[in-house]
Design a protein around this motif. Structure first.
Motif, PDB file in Angstrom:
ATOM      1  N   LEU A   1      -8.581   0.683  -0.573  1.00 51.56           N
ATOM      2  CA  LEU A   1      -8.293   0.318   0.815  1.00 51.56           C
ATOM      3  C   LEU A   1      -8.960   1.245   1.830  1.00 51.56           C
ATOM      4  O   LEU A   1      -8.661   1.166   3.024  1.00 51.56           O
ATOM      5  CB  LEU A   1      -6.774   0.311   1.051  1.00 51.56           C
ATOM      6  N   ARG A   2      -9.874   2.085   1.390  1.00 46.64           N
ATOM      7  CA  ARG A   2     -10.451   3.078   2.304  1.00 46.64           C
ATOM      8  C   ARG A   2     -11.283   2.454   3.417  1.00 46.64           C
ATOM      9  O   ARG A   2     -11.428   3.046   4.479  1.00 46.64           O
ATOM     10  CB  ARG A   2     -11.292   4.080   1.512  1.00 46.64           C
ATOM     11  N   ASP A   3     -11.817   1.287   3.210  1.00 48.98           N
ATOM     12  CA  ASP A   3     -12.645   0.657   4.239  1.00 48.98           C
ATOM     13  C   ASP A   3     -11.891  -0.395   5.044  1.00 48.98           C
ATOM     14  O   ASP A   3     -12.481  -1.057   5.902  1.00 48.98           O
ATOM     15  CB  ASP A   3     -13.874   0.016   3.588  1.00 48.98           C
TER      16      ASP A   3
ATOM     17  N   PRO B   1      -7.946   4.213  -3.103  1.00 45.04           N
ATOM     18  CA  PRO B   1      -9.346   4.133  -2.667  1.00 45.04           C
ATOM     19  C   PRO B   1      -9.821   2.708  -2.414  1.00 45.04           C
ATOM     20  O   PRO B   1     -10.767   2.500  -1.640  1.00 45.04           O
ATOM     21  CB  PRO B   1     -10.118   4.782  -3.823  1.00 45.04           C
TER      22      PRO B   1
ATOM     23  N   TYR C   1      -7.871  -4.749  -5.653  1.00 44.44           N
ATOM     24  CA  TYR C   1      -6.515  -4.447  -5.201  1.00 44.44           C
ATOM     25  C   TYR C   1      -5.669  -5.715  -5.310  1.00 44.44           C
ATOM     26  O   TYR C   1      -6.112  -6.798  -4.920  1.00 44.44           O
ATOM     27  CB  TYR C   1      -6.513  -3.933  -3.753  1.00 44.44           C
TER      28      TYR C   1
ATOM     29  N   VAL D   1      -4.328  -1.890   7.166  1.00 39.82           N
ATOM     30  CA  VAL D   1      -4.256  -1.089   5.950  1.00 39.82           C
ATOM     31  C   VAL D   1      -2.910  -1.243   5.250  1.00 39.82           C
ATOM     32  O   VAL D   1      -2.823  -1.089   4.028  1.00 39.82           O
ATOM     33  CB  VAL D   1      -4.564   0.398   6.253  1.00 39.82           C
TER      34      VAL D   1
ATOM     35  N   GLY E   1      -2.978   5.089   8.419  1.00 37.62           N
ATOM     36  CA  GLY E   1      -3.319   4.814   7.027  1.00 37.62           C
ATOM     37  C   GLY E   1      -3.925   5.979   6.281  1.00 37.62           C
ATOM     38  O   GLY E   1      -4.515   5.790   5.207  1.00 37.62           O
ATOM     39  N   ASP E   2      -3.779   7.207   6.804  1.00 39.56           N
ATOM     40  CA  ASP E   2      -4.404   8.358   6.150  1.00 39.56           C
ATOM     41  C   ASP E   2      -3.857   8.573   4.737  1.00 39.56           C
ATOM     42  O   ASP E   2      -4.616   8.866   3.805  1.00 39.56           O
ATOM     43  CB  ASP E   2      -4.173   9.627   6.978  1.00 39.56           C
TER      44      ASP E   2
ATOM     45  N   ALA F   1      -7.424   0.221  10.243  1.00 42.62           N
ATOM     46  CA  ALA F   1      -6.059   0.742  10.319  1.00 42.62           C
ATOM     47  C   ALA F   1      -5.035  -0.356  10.585  1.00 42.62           C
ATOM     48  O   ALA F   1      -3.932  -0.328  10.030  1.00 42.62           O
ATOM     49  CB  ALA F   1      -5.976   1.813  11.405  1.00 42.62           C
TER      50      ALA F   1
ATOM     51  N   PRO G   1       0.778  -1.238   0.000  1.00 42.68           N
ATOM     52  CA  PRO G   1       0.000   0.000   0.000  1.00 42.68           C
ATOM     53  C   PRO G   1       0.811   1.289   0.000  1.00 42.68           C
ATOM     54  O   PRO G   1       0.466   2.230  -0.732  1.00 42.68           O
ATOM     55  CB  PRO G   1      -0.850  -0.137   1.275  1.00 42.68           C
TER      56      PRO G   1
ATOM     57  N   ARG H   1      -5.059   5.689   2.397  1.00 41.32           N
ATOM     58  CA  ARG H   1      -6.481   5.784   2.045  1.00 41.32           C
ATOM     59  C   ARG H   1      -6.750   6.925   1.069  1.00 41.32           C
ATOM     60  O   ARG H   1      -7.676   6.846   0.253  1.00 41.32           O
ATOM     61  CB  ARG H   1      -7.321   5.961   3.305  1.00 41.32           C
ATOM     62  N   ARG H   2      -5.950   7.988   1.156  1.00 41.00           N
ATOM     63  CA  ARG H   2      -6.159   9.116   0.242  1.00 41.00           C
ATOM     64  C   ARG H   2      -5.867   8.715  -1.196  1.00 41.00           C
ATOM     65  O   ARG H   2      -6.592   9.101  -2.111  1.00 41.00           O
ATOM     66  CB  ARG H   2      -5.265  10.291   0.633  1.00 41.00           C
TER      67      ARG H   2
END
Length: 454
Positions: A408-410, A406, A430, A416, A398-399, A413, A310, A402-403
């Motif tokens: 992995l946004r859900d 996408p 992914y 992630v 994971g900010d 942490a 990631p 996640r930005r």
């Protein structure tokens, strides 16, 4: 009326510009300064769309400050500059010194072509001009820490004053700039000197305090984002250092160090121009890298942000979204390409130069060499960034991931940076990791040891 020609290059500003002051003085009270920018095909050609677009924005800003006097021409400067000198009868040509590999060769050719017309180089894009900081025996540094100590001891000049008024020569034919279709979907910073000053003021007021820690966390807005402005000289590092005068905090010192790294890499390139393309450590020229279809496929996965790691994928997607990559993440993605995928560092360096808005040959290529273990520093070959560990340490919530990723946004942490361990598995769309980091680290170190044993 005497005319002095001011040739803008990597100094697209009016403040803190010694060459501008020299040109004004050479023209005299009854003369005028003719501002020029040349689109050199040897520099314009290899530039990616982000750099081209940003450069045009900087030139538009500069031209506005000069009330339309800026003359644009295209072609080989060794022909264009002397032709313009003859056209206007210029008494001299003034510019900031260019210490890069092509710049030195180009300027020597221009000087020969000018004949008896003086070509005066004043100042450079660096706090300390490359070549001036050396060891006590006069030899150049190859390790950053002692260079930094000597750099600070050497010091730098105070910023040059902005001239209250300059008589600009007008009415000279200017060509249209080359057409550029902006890079689709890429968010570039605002261009020009005023934008650079605003960015610096905001950073100093809002983010300089705490910079020592926040500069390493890509999920926060903790860096100055001044690199593109420094690249094109919309602001001079001497101006920034002067603004930091008297600040003795760790954060101020960390920022000075970043400016020092920029000077250091330019100094290395000055003394070793071959290091732009070849390993500085000659032993590493025997290093083995992977080639062929499998290597190409892995490179494409890396370039597209589809490696399954990631933090690596987030970095490469930031590159395509902003023509910029956070400095910590630059090291992570470079290490992954060279030491996990075993791809030649030069391929990654070229890719970055095509896509970065702040792409600078000295900083970019020597940064890649530092990661690859082929360049400066005492013994960096054993550094192999663990992408999972780096993600957990510097993007713990994971900010950042996640930005930019996408898919992995859900993902919670705790998973992630290792989505393959999540209870529900890797989210749809992914990829799984393209390689096993532990195994590829072993292979990389084995190859380095083979080279070092020779």
């Amino acid at each position: 009326m005497p005319t002095a020609l001011l040739w803008f290059r990597r100094d697209l500003r009016l403040a803190d510009h010694p060459a501008l002051l020299d040109a004004r003085d050479a023209a005299g009270p009854d003369g005028a300064v003719l501002p020029l920018f040349v689109f050199d095909p040897r520099l314009w050609g290899p530039s990616g769309l982000p750099r081209r677009q940003f450069l045009l924005g900087c030139l538009a800003d500069l031209g506005g400050q000069l009330d339309g006097a800026l003359v644009l021409r295209s072609g080989d400067p060794a022909r264009v500059v002397p032709d313009l000198v003859r056209e206007v009868g210029a008494v001299s040509v003034h510019a900031s010194a260019d210490t890069g590999v092509h710049g030195r060769q180009r300027d020597a050719a221009v000087e020969r072509a000018l004949g008896d017309v003086p070509f005066v180089r004043t100042g450079s894009p660096y706090a300390v001009t490359p070549g001036r900081v050396t060891k006590s025996d006069g030899t150049p540094f190859r390790v950053f820490s002692p260079f930094a100590r000597a750099w600070r001891e050497h010091g730098w000049r105070a910023p040059a004053p902005r001239p209250e008024s300059v008589s600009w020569s007008t009415g000279v034919r200017s060509e249209d700039p080359p057409e550029v279709r902006g890079p689709d979907g890429v968010r570039l910073p605002p261009a020009g000197e005023a934008a650079a000053s605003d960015a610096w003021r905001r950073f100093r007021a809002e983010r300089l305090e705490g910079y020592t820690s926040t500069r390493n966390t890509p999920g926060t807005d903790g860096t100055s984002r001044l690199s593109a402005y420094l690249k094109y000289g919309c602001v001079h590092p001497r101006t920034l250092l002067a603004d930091l005068e008297g600040l003795d905090s760790d954060s101020a010192d960390s920022f000075r160090n970043e400016l020092c790294w920029r000077d250091f890499y330019a100094d290395v390139l000055w003394h070793h121009p071959e290091s732009a393309r070849e390993p500085l450590d000659e032993r590493m020229r025997a290093m083995t890298y992977d080639t062929g279809k499998d290597a190409d496929a892995r490179f494409e996965a890396w370039a597209q942000g589809r490696t399954g790691y990631p933090i690596v994928d987030a970095g490469m997607r930031q590159l395509h979204g902003e023509a910029y990559v956070h400095n910590r993440v630059r090291m992570i993605v470079a290490s992954f390409l060279v030491k996990d995928l075993h791809v030649d560092w030069r391929r990654g360096a070229r890719y970055f130069m095509q896509h970065l808005v702040d792409g600078d040959l000295a900083s970019n290529n020597h940064g890649w060499q530092w990661v690859a273990g082929t360049g400066t520093d005492a013994s960096p070959y054993y550094r192999v960034f663990n992408p999972t560990r780096q993600g957990k340490e510097f993007d713990p919530d994971g900010d950042y991931v996640r930005r930019w990723v996408p898919e992995l946004r859900d993902v919670p942490a705790r998973y992630v940076h290792e989505p393959w361990l999540a209870p529900d598995g890797v989210p749809d769309g992914y990829p799984l990791p393209v390689v096993d980091h532990a195994e590829e680290r072993r292979v990389a170190l084995e190859r380095y040891e083979q080279v070092r044993a020779r």
